[in-house]
Design a protein around this motif. Sequence first.
Motif, PDB file in Angstrom:
ATOM      1  N   VAL A   6     -21.563 -22.272  -2.193  1.00 41.08           N
ATOM      2  CA  VAL A   6     -20.554 -21.450  -1.524  1.00 41.08           C
ATOM      3  C   VAL A   6     -20.555 -21.785  -0.041  1.00 41.08           C
ATOM      4  O   VAL A   6     -21.587 -21.670   0.627  1.00 41.08           O
ATOM      5  CB  VAL A   6     -20.833 -19.951  -1.745  1.00 41.08           C
ATOM      6  CG1 VAL A   6     -19.797 -19.097  -1.046  1.00 41.08           C
ATOM      7  CG2 VAL A   6     -20.867 -19.638  -3.229  1.00 41.08           C
ATOM      8  N   PRO A   7     -19.408 -22.203   0.498  1.00 40.08           N
ATOM      9  CA  PRO A   7     -19.374 -22.516   1.930  1.00 40.08           C
ATOM     10  C   PRO A   7     -19.573 -21.261   2.765  1.00 40.08           C
ATOM     11  O   PRO A   7     -19.114 -20.183   2.413  1.00 40.08           O
ATOM     12  CB  PRO A   7     -17.983 -23.100   2.142  1.00 40.08           C
ATOM     13  CG  PRO A   7     -17.171 -22.631   0.993  1.00 40.08           C
ATOM     14  CD  PRO A   7     -18.127 -22.399  -0.153  1.00 40.08           C
ATOM     15  N   VAL A   8     -20.279 -21.419   3.852  1.00 38.78           N
ATOM     16  CA  VAL A   8     -20.546 -20.302   4.755  1.00 38.78           C
ATOM     17  C   VAL A   8     -19.340 -20.122   5.671  1.00 38.78           C
ATOM     18  O   VAL A   8     -18.918 -21.056   6.352  1.00 38.78           O
ATOM     19  CB  VAL A   8     -21.824 -20.565   5.584  1.00 38.78           C
ATOM     20  CG1 VAL A   8     -22.073 -19.431   6.551  1.00 38.78           C
ATOM     21  CG2 VAL A   8     -23.000 -20.769   4.673  1.00 38.78           C
ATOM     22  N   ALA A   9     -18.785 -18.937   5.644  1.00 42.49           N
ATOM     23  CA  ALA A   9     -17.611 -18.644   6.457  1.00 42.49           C
ATOM     24  C   ALA A   9     -18.046 -18.109   7.822  1.00 42.49           C
ATOM     25  O   ALA A   9     -18.811 -17.156   7.895  1.00 42.49           O
ATOM     26  CB  ALA A   9     -16.717 -17.624   5.769  1.00 42.49           C
ATOM     27  N   PRO A  10     -17.550 -18.693   8.901  1.00 40.34           N
ATOM     28  CA  PRO A  10     -17.918 -18.195  10.231  1.00 40.34           C
ATOM     29  C   PRO A  10     -17.043 -17.023  10.654  1.00 40.34           C
ATOM     30  O   PRO A  10     -16.307 -17.091  11.615  1.00 40.34           O
ATOM     31  CB  PRO A  10     -17.688 -19.412  11.131  1.00 40.34           C
ATOM     32  CG  PRO A  10     -16.580 -20.150  10.455  1.00 40.34           C
ATOM     33  CD  PRO A  10     -16.772 -19.915   8.978  1.00 40.34           C
ATOM     34  N   ASP A  11     -17.101 -15.932   9.884  1.00 33.44           N
ATOM     35  CA  ASP A  11     -16.272 -14.766  10.179  1.00 33.44           C
ATOM     36  C   ASP A  11     -17.013 -13.713  10.985  1.00 33.44           C
ATOM     37  O   ASP A  11     -16.634 -12.554  10.988  1.00 33.44           O
ATOM     38  CB  ASP A  11     -15.772 -14.152   8.879  1.00 33.44           C
ATOM     39  CG  ASP A  11     -14.726 -15.010   8.193  1.00 33.44           C
ATOM     40  OD1 ASP A  11     -14.506 -14.797   7.005  1.00 33.44           O
ATOM     41  OD2 ASP A  11     -14.126 -15.873   8.860  1.00 33.44           O
ATOM     42  N   ALA A  12     -18.087 -14.090  11.632  1.00 33.07           N
ATOM     43  CA  ALA A  12     -18.854 -13.127  12.418  1.00 33.07           C
ATOM     44  C   ALA A  12     -18.033 -12.688  13.632  1.00 33.07           C
ATOM     45  O   ALA A  12     -17.322 -13.484  14.237  1.00 33.07           O
ATOM     46  CB  ALA A  12     -20.164 -13.748  12.878  1.00 33.07           C
TER      47      ALA A  12
END
Length: 169
Positions: A112-118
Amino acid sequence: MPDHPRRHRHRKDPMAAADALKRFRRKAGGPSAKGPAAAAALAGPAVVGADAARHSVPIRCTRAGVVTVACSDSAWAYELSARKEELTARLLAELPEAGVVGLRFSVADHAVPVAPDAPPPPPPPPPPTAAQRAAAASAAADGADPVLRDLIERAAAASAARHQRARDT
């Protein structure tokens, strides 16, 4: 007795680490560019929703038409497994030509790709004004220890500056 000598299975020859890594990435890296798993990956947000799509990715499809979906953790795998029938029906409505008959969910956080939604970090605190420093110095004047007095003075001035910014916005 057979005419040929008995065949023994031998272990494979050692392979280079780079080749083993390529094989691993090819097997566990994500959906191929074609087929039902790729079609399910493209339709993912519409079928499972935006939040679940960020935490899951279809990685393979069996010949029988069961799509395996990799989830970022066991909570997402459980959540999506509980909605399996609903999601299969929505996927069939979205992509009837894909031939998907079922879904299977597994935990595979490496796929699962890590989403940079921080969220962005908060802005730095504003520097205290001269008046705020003077008020903090008078509040900390009773302290006997000069190091402690200095710490209290700086903390009080910074707190006054943050409260002033909060009132201004």
